[in-house]
Design a protein around this motif. Structure first.
Motif, PDB file in Angstrom:
ATOM      1  N   SER A   1      26.546 -17.763 -41.385  1.00 28.37           N
ATOM      2  CA  SER A   1      25.282 -17.655 -40.391  1.00 28.37           C
ATOM      3  C   SER A   1      25.742 -16.969 -39.134  1.00 28.37           C
ATOM      4  O   SER A   1      25.205 -16.317 -38.367  1.00 28.37           O
ATOM      5  CB  SER A   1      24.910 -19.227 -40.098  1.00 28.37           C
ATOM      6  OG  SER A   1      24.469 -19.790 -41.156  1.00 28.37           O
ATOM      7  N   ARG A   2      27.038 -17.442 -38.354  1.00 29.69           N
ATOM      8  CA  ARG A   2      27.397 -16.754 -37.212  1.00 29.69           C
ATOM      9  C   ARG A   2      27.705 -15.214 -37.670  1.00 29.69           C
ATOM     10  O   ARG A   2      27.427 -14.617 -36.677  1.00 29.69           O
ATOM     11  CB  ARG A   2      28.956 -17.497 -37.181  1.00 29.69           C
ATOM     12  CG  ARG A   2      29.312 -16.853 -35.740  1.00 29.69           C
ATOM     13  CD  ARG A   2      30.757 -17.390 -35.249  1.00 29.69           C
ATOM     14  NE  ARG A   2      31.075 -18.918 -35.742  1.00 29.69           N
ATOM     15  CZ  ARG A   2      32.396 -19.262 -35.909  1.00 29.69           C
ATOM     16  NH1 ARG A   2      33.236 -18.567 -35.572  1.00 29.69           N
ATOM     17  NH2 ARG A   2      32.437 -20.411 -36.273  1.00 29.69           N
ATOM     18  N   ASP A   3      28.121 -14.878 -38.626  1.00 34.25           N
ATOM     19  CA  ASP A   3      28.396 -13.725 -38.977  1.00 34.25           C
ATOM     20  C   ASP A   3      27.074 -12.917 -38.987  1.00 34.25           C
ATOM     21  O   ASP A   3      26.881 -11.530 -38.526  1.00 34.25           O
ATOM     22  CB  ASP A   3      28.942 -13.113 -40.405  1.00 34.25           C
ATOM     23  CG  ASP A   3      30.635 -13.492 -40.198  1.00 34.25           C
ATOM     24  OD1 ASP A   3      31.097 -13.642 -39.172  1.00 34.25           O
ATOM     25  OD2 ASP A   3      31.078 -13.628 -41.239  1.00 34.25           O
ATOM     26  N   GLN A   4      26.033 -13.403 -39.645  1.00 36.66           N
ATOM     27  CA  GLN A   4      24.620 -12.823 -39.734  1.00 36.66           C
ATOM     28  C   GLN A   4      24.058 -12.837 -38.131  1.00 36.66           C
ATOM     29  O   GLN A   4      23.460 -11.918 -38.003  1.00 36.66           O
ATOM     30  CB  GLN A   4      23.657 -13.722 -40.375  1.00 36.66           C
ATOM     31  CG  GLN A   4      22.403 -13.153 -40.764  1.00 36.66           C
ATOM     32  CD  GLN A   4      21.587 -14.156 -41.663  1.00 36.66           C
ATOM     33  OE1 GLN A   4      21.999 -15.401 -41.866  1.00 36.66           O
ATOM     34  NE2 GLN A   4      20.421 -13.560 -42.408  1.00 36.66           N
ATOM     35  N   ALA A   5      24.266 -13.644 -37.477  1.00 38.65           N
ATOM     36  CA  ALA A   5      23.687 -13.770 -36.063  1.00 38.65           C
ATOM     37  C   ALA A   5      24.506 -12.772 -35.199  1.00 38.65           C
ATOM     38  O   ALA A   5      23.903 -11.981 -34.498  1.00 38.65           O
ATOM     39  CB  ALA A   5      24.016 -15.208 -35.441  1.00 38.65           C
ATOM     40  N   GLU A   6      25.751 -12.472 -35.361  1.00 40.82           N
ATOM     41  CA  GLU A   6      26.532 -11.356 -34.799  1.00 40.82           C
ATOM     42  C   GLU A   6      25.939 -10.107 -35.066  1.00 40.82           C
ATOM     43  O   GLU A   6      25.808  -9.261 -34.491  1.00 40.82           O
ATOM     44  CB  GLU A   6      27.846 -11.585 -34.969  1.00 40.82           C
ATOM     45  CG  GLU A   6      28.597 -12.711 -34.239  1.00 40.82           C
ATOM     46  CD  GLU A   6      30.072 -13.079 -34.651  1.00 40.82           C
ATOM     47  OE1 GLU A   6      30.634 -12.299 -35.367  1.00 40.82           O
ATOM     48  OE2 GLU A   6      30.631 -13.949 -33.775  1.00 40.82           O
ATOM     49  N   SER A   7      25.523 -10.044 -36.385  1.00 47.02           N
ATOM     50  CA  SER A   7      25.181  -8.515 -37.125  1.00 47.02           C
ATOM     51  C   SER A   7      23.803  -8.387 -36.286  1.00 47.02           C
ATOM     52  O   SER A   7      23.609  -7.114 -36.022  1.00 47.02           O
ATOM     53  CB  SER A   7      25.189  -8.828 -38.502  1.00 47.02           C
ATOM     54  OG  SER A   7      24.560  -7.809 -39.174  1.00 47.02           O
ATOM     55  N   LEU A   8      23.024  -9.506 -36.321  1.00 45.66           N
ATOM     56  CA  LEU A   8      21.597  -9.186 -35.760  1.00 45.66           C
ATOM     57  C   LEU A   8      21.597  -8.998 -34.287  1.00 45.66           C
ATOM     58  O   LEU A   8      20.941  -7.980 -33.830  1.00 45.66           O
ATOM     59  CB  LEU A   8      20.844 -10.381 -35.871  1.00 45.66           C
ATOM     60  CG  LEU A   8      20.259 -10.893 -37.542  1.00 45.66           C
ATOM     61  CD1 LEU A   8      19.802 -12.006 -37.664  1.00 45.66           C
ATOM     62  CD2 LEU A   8      19.471  -9.554 -37.958  1.00 45.66           C
TER      63      LEU A   8
END
Length: 80
Positions: A16-23
């Motif tokens: 989730s953190r990686d996804q948020a950083e990617s977004l």
């Protein structure tokens, strides 16, 4: 405060953190691209306005020269 932030971040799963950083990264990249595009558009607009002003000045000069040359000729024609 730093401890609280670390604690909260540790509760978020890595995916989730990686996804948020990617977004966030994608959003920032889009924003930078938009700013660049708008800057280029403004530069093109300013160049167009400058060219239009220069051409207008040249046209007015030419019209004034034409009027100045035509005026004495019409005076001579009316006297004759």
């Amino acid at each position: 405060m730093l401890r609280t932030r670390k604690k909260i971040l540790s509760l978020i799963p890595k995916t989730s953190r990686d996804q948020a950083e990617s977004l966030f990264s994608k959003s920032r990249t889009q924003s930078m691209s938009l700013n660049r595009i708008m800057s280029e558009r403004d530069a093109v607009g300013q160049a167009r306005e400058a060219k239009t002003a220069r051409l207008r000045e040249l046209r007015l000069e030419k019209e004034a020269e034409t009027a100045a040359l035509a005026a004495p000729a019409s005076k001579r024609a009316s006297k004759a």
